[in-house]
Design an enzyme around this catalytic site. Sequence first.
Site, PDB file in Angstrom:
ATOM      1  N   ASP A 136     117.788  13.050 -53.076  1.00 49.84           N
ATOM      2  CA  ASP A 136     116.425  13.411 -52.669  1.00 49.84           C
ATOM      3  C   ASP A 136     115.953  14.682 -53.372  1.00 49.84           C
ATOM      4  O   ASP A 136     115.704  15.717 -52.747  1.00 49.84           O
ATOM      5  CB  ASP A 136     116.395  13.591 -51.147  1.00 49.84           C
ATOM      6  N   SER A 233     110.262  19.728 -45.070  1.00 48.87           N
ATOM      7  CA  SER A 233     110.906  18.960 -46.127  1.00 48.87           C
ATOM      8  C   SER A 233     110.747  19.618 -47.491  1.00 48.87           C
ATOM      9  O   SER A 233     109.671  20.112 -47.836  1.00 48.87           O
ATOM     10  CB  SER A 233     110.319  17.548 -46.199  1.00 48.87           C
ATOM     11  N   GLY A 234     111.824  19.611 -48.262  1.00 49.32           N
ATOM     12  CA  GLY A 234     111.809  20.193 -49.594  1.00 49.32           C
ATOM     13  C   GLY A 234     112.044  21.680 -49.619  1.00 49.32           C
ATOM     14  O   GLY A 234     112.243  22.261 -50.682  1.00 49.32           O
TER      15      GLY A 234
END
Length: 276
Positions: A136, A233-234
């Site tokens: 991811d 996220s990230g």
Amino acid sequence: MRRSSTGSLTGAVALAAAAVITPQASGGTAAADAVVIGGRPVQVSETPWVVALASRDRFGGTRAGQFCGGVLVAPDKVMTAAHCVSKDVLGVPIGQVRDLKVITGRSELAGTGGQEATVSEVRIDPEYDAGTNAGDFAMLTLSTSLPAHHAVKAAGPGDAAYTPGTSAVVYGWGDTTGTGTYASELHAAPVEVLPDSTCEIAYPKSIYGTYSADTMLCAGDPEGGHDACQGDSGGPLVADGRLIGLVSWGGGCGQAQSPGVYARLSAAPGTWAVRG
């Protein structure tokens, strides 16, 4: 996204190997994903490598269009989660997002300080699997270079920072309660690197994904109460001053039995991160 409203990342489209995508014009609005659980406000001046991904066109202007986090790893390079730039999250293919930007040097999203750098290219890890959440990783190239000393170095394979029991910190502007209470100010929460077995037991082919130690890192609070959540996220997971993970996925927020799963930086394409 991490702890998404659907509870799953399945459906996100993996892009072609090392594809280069240039944001173009689009219309419409996508629903933003739901800050750090159990965290505290921090000033981005203390952590200049923490950045926000934003698109007012897709997510509106209330939070400056923020929908994910990211981390500066070189003057013109930002790493984030691959699913952050998927159609599943953006509502349209990344090539149709006309105003994808990285916000740097701004703790308060609604503030006027810092800089909004335009993203000129997006590269997806060719090993990214939207079904299992493996690989991811995405790399964004900025149209403007930022100060080199603002970038953070990543922990390479075998670094002691990945050892279970190591104290770490996760950063983001996401949900602070797990109920959709978004923060406008950057938050940080203390967590701990956990044994792979903890996440293997928690996520053995779960509806959220399948944990794999090859590309994933398990971290959280063994007692619960500290975690990443929707909108984070990230964003970066940092230990011993080095980047070890990116917020990726998990079940619930701040729950002891459902640790956070992070993209393991030592598994990122070798040329993407500056090793410590």
